[in-house]
Structures are given as structure tokens and as C-alpha cells.
Design a protein around this motif. Structure first.
Motif, short mmCIF file in Angstrom:
data_model
loop_
_atom_site.label_atom_id
_atom_site.label_comp_id
_atom_site.label_asym_id
_atom_site.label_seq_id
_atom_site.Cartn_x
_atom_site.Cartn_y
_atom_site.Cartn_z
N THR A 17 128.01 64.16 95.58
CA THR A 17 126.58 63.87 95.41
C THR A 17 126.31 63.09 94.12
O THR A 17 125.53 62.14 94.12
N VAL A 69 122.15 71.31 93.88
CA VAL A 69 121.14 70.83 94.83
C VAL A 69 119.80 70.62 94.12
O VAL A 69 119.14 69.60 94.30
N GLU A 73 117.70 66.99 93.37
CA GLU A 73 116.28 66.70 93.62
C GLU A 73 115.64 66.08 92.39
O GLU A 73 114.88 65.11 92.48
N PRO A 82 116.59 58.06 97.29
CA PRO A 82 116.36 59.09 98.32
C PRO A 82 117.51 60.10 98.32
O PRO A 82 118.65 59.74 98.02
N PHE A 83 117.22 61.34 98.63
CA PHE A 83 118.30 62.34 98.69
C PHE A 83 117.98 63.46 99.66
O PHE A 83 116.89 64.00 99.68
N ARG A 84 118.99 63.83 100.44
CA ARG A 84 118.96 65.12 101.12
C ARG A 84 120.41 65.61 101.22
O ARG A 84 121.35 64.83 101.30
N MET A 85 120.57 66.93 101.23
CA MET A 85 121.90 67.49 101.44
C MET A 85 122.23 67.37 102.92
O MET A 85 121.47 67.82 103.76
N ARG A 122 121.06 60.00 102.32
CA ARG A 122 119.67 59.69 102.66
C ARG A 122 119.40 60.15 104.09
O ARG A 122 118.40 60.78 104.37
N ASP A 123 120.38 59.84 105.00
CA ASP A 123 120.16 60.10 106.42
C ASP A 123 120.76 61.42 106.88
O ASP A 123 120.50 61.86 107.99
N GLY A 124 121.60 62.04 106.04
CA GLY A 124 122.16 63.35 106.40
C GLY A 124 123.26 63.29 107.44
O GLY A 124 123.59 64.30 108.05
#
Lengths: 201, 201
Positions: A17, A69, A73, A82-85, A122-124
Motif C-alpha cells: 500500500t 489502513v 486513509e 484514491p484509496f481502498r483496501m 483504487r478499484d479493489g
């Protein structure tokens, strides 16, 4: 934005990450500093394994994982990234890293690296999935089939092993890492300091 | 240097090199930010033990340890703080942490904390040694004997256990850590960011 006065090696792992954040920031910062970046994908898996870890330390140590995590954020907001786990973490990055080495020869390693990171964080999506990597390649107007043939051969496999060995011999134990000559900097948060040293270099 | 607009908890471990750097920097930065600091000594040992570690990760993972020493040299130069690695590392910080809790009641926790850190990381002394701590106390014009009697009693021992439990319950897994309300920041390099959040309240 003068001529590049120094070089910096950017060692990154596709499942990391913090490497993702660094990859999204490094071009602009390097341009401002007038530093040339060598993009060096490698695998953390073998290095972690030699430390007795069979997965990410963020999974082994839950408090550390929760903190990571939350910090992602904060970093995403701070750097407007952009971020998502992704549902799968860490992801097997073997194929992505091998493709990146082909991209290093062919001149598309930077857009490929960023596109893989965006697919994951971004898209997971799971970038260990061949179909996801094929989509990434097609998005760069590259034909996936011959590239997957290429990374099935021995030369790219060996290149990645060598690059990972070199990382470990250089004292690298995490990602992202930055090398300026023999000076090691670990962590996205050390990028500015490493660039400053490269600039003066 | 206006009125303090916020508070920040500074969680530190006497055997931690990065905590030392933070302890030497925090007062000036906090004054500039107008933030009040709560000094919170705790023990990393029990937290590390619950992660399966019986010593510092810098000993368990030699590459990480070598990097830490090199980074300490860079940080010491950057912040103009003296530094050397003590012969014994990590040092047992139990007595120092208990004394610091007495100092929190009596108003001398800050100079005591800094003096202990300087004994370890400037002078290379072993602060698990009672004679070293006695010298530190005498240097602050404190009489060591009644203080060592005090920390032999149950109340300070229990206070330190409670404080360490609270650290762990708050998600703390390393030192230094900074808490602003429930927001956790880990590492000397996050001090500025934590102060900025505390300042904004």
C-alpha cells in the motif's frame, strides 16, 4: 526543473500500500528535484520469508494492520490519491512484477506500474488475476498474449529473482525503499529526504 | 506561541531510539503549535511479547536494526541531537518508567525523561542500572532513596501496568506513538502531523 543532477532507485512491491502512494507521488517530486528515477519492482515475499513471515506483517500483527489502513486513509486525503483496501491482501504480485520488467525494457514500466496500482488500490481488483493484468495491458494499447508468453520464459523469471536478491543484499527489508548510491531510505515518508540527497548527489 | 488549543499524548518507551529523538524535539514543536503535551511512559515489552517477540524487532530482524542505526545517525544530524547506540540494546526500562510516573505526580517527569534518554543515547549508559538512575535523579536535585522506596510499592507498579494496558487497548504497537483524541500516529516522523491535528482541535 533543471537537468537531472542525480539518480534515485525506487524499489517497490505491487502488493504494498505504501509503495502505491509513493508511485503516485514520485514523478512530480522527481521532476521538481531534477532527479532521474530508476523504477525497480521486486518481491517482498522471499525477503519476508527469510524473516520467518509467511504473509504481510500487517496481517501477522493486527494492530499494525489496523493502523496501516487508517494511515492510508489519511495519506490518500493528504496526497489526493484514491484509496481502498482490496478484498484480497496482500496480493500475489509475481506476474505483475515480471510484466513490469518487460516494461522496463520496452519503455512502458511507469504507466504499467501506476495502472496496476490503481487497479488494486483504487478499484479493489485482484492483480494476481491474469484477466485483470490483461485489461491493464490493453488499457496501455499492449497486446497481452505475447507478453504473457514472454514472462513464462526463463529470462524474465531469472531477472526478477536477481532483482529481489539484489534488494535483499542492499539491505532492503520493506517497501517502498529508495536507494541513493548505497544510502537506503525506507518508507513512502522518506521519499522527499531521499530525493534531496539524490539532488545534491 | 498562543494559548494551548489542543492536547496530545506522547507515548514513549525509554529503550526506544526513535522515542528519544521525539522527546528531544517535542517541547519546542508543541510550544510553537500551542499544544499541551501529556507525557505517557509505557513498556513495549509486554506489547511485543503479545506479538511473539522476546526482544526488540531491531534485534530480531537484523536488516531493520542496521537501517535503524543508520537512520538514527541521519536524524541526529538533522535535528542536532547527540546520538550513540548504547552497548546494551534494548535496555530494561522498568525502573525508569516507574520513576517517571512518580515524576508525573511531582512535576519533574519532563526533565527526568530527557535526562534518562541522554544517559542512554548520548552517554551510552545502561539505564536499567540503579546507580545510573540515581545519578540522573541527583542531577535533578532529587533524593534517590525515597523514590526507589516509592517505586518498590504496589501503587506505582500497578499504575505502569495500567498505563501499558491502556496503550495496547488504544491500538499502540510501537514507540513513540502520539494520540490526539482517538487518532493514533506512530513514529517520530509523525510528530508534526499529530501536532497539526491537535492544534486544529
Amino acid at each position: 526543473m533543471g537537468e537531472a543532477s542525480g539518480r534515485l532507485e525506487f524499489w517497490y512491491e505491487f502488493s504494498s500500500t505504501y509503495s502505491y502512494i509513493a508511485a503516485m507521488r514520485i514523478e512530480r517530486l522527481a521532476e521538481t528535484a531534477g532527479v532521474t528515477i530508476d523504477w525497480k519492482p521486486f518481491l517482498l515475499g522471499p525477503i519476508f520469508a527469510s524473516q520467518g513471515w509467511n504473509t504481510s506483517p500487517f496481517n501477522i500483527y493486527p494492530a499494525k494492520g489496523r493502523y496501516m489502513v487508517r494511515e492510508m486513509e489519511r495519506l490518500a486525503e493528504q496526497h489526493d490519491v484514491p484509496f481502498r483496501m482490496p478484498a484480497v491482501f496482500p496480493q500475489n504480485s509475481l506476474q505483475a512484477a515480471r510484466l513490469a520488467l518487460v516494461g522496463a525494457e520496452a519503455g512502458w514500466i511507469i504507466p504499467f506500474t501506476k495502472a496496476v496500482y490503481l487497479a488494486a488500490f483504487r478499484d479493489g481488483l485482484d492483480v494476481s488475476n491474469r484477466a485483470v493484468l490483461e485489461d491493464v495491458l490493453r488499457g496501455l494499447n499492449l497486446d497481452p498474449a505475447p507478453l504473457f508468453d514472454r514472462i513464462a520464459g526463463p529470462d524474465i523469471k531469472e531477472q526478477l529473482r536477481d532483482q529481489t536478491d539484489l534488494a535483499q543484499e542492499s539491505g532492503i527489508f520493506g517497501a517502498p525503499s529508495f536507494m541513493v548510491g548505497e544510502e537506503l531510505f525506507w518508507g513512502n515518508d522518506r521519499l522527499e529526504q531521499a530525493l534531496e540527497m539524490a539532488r545534491k548527489g
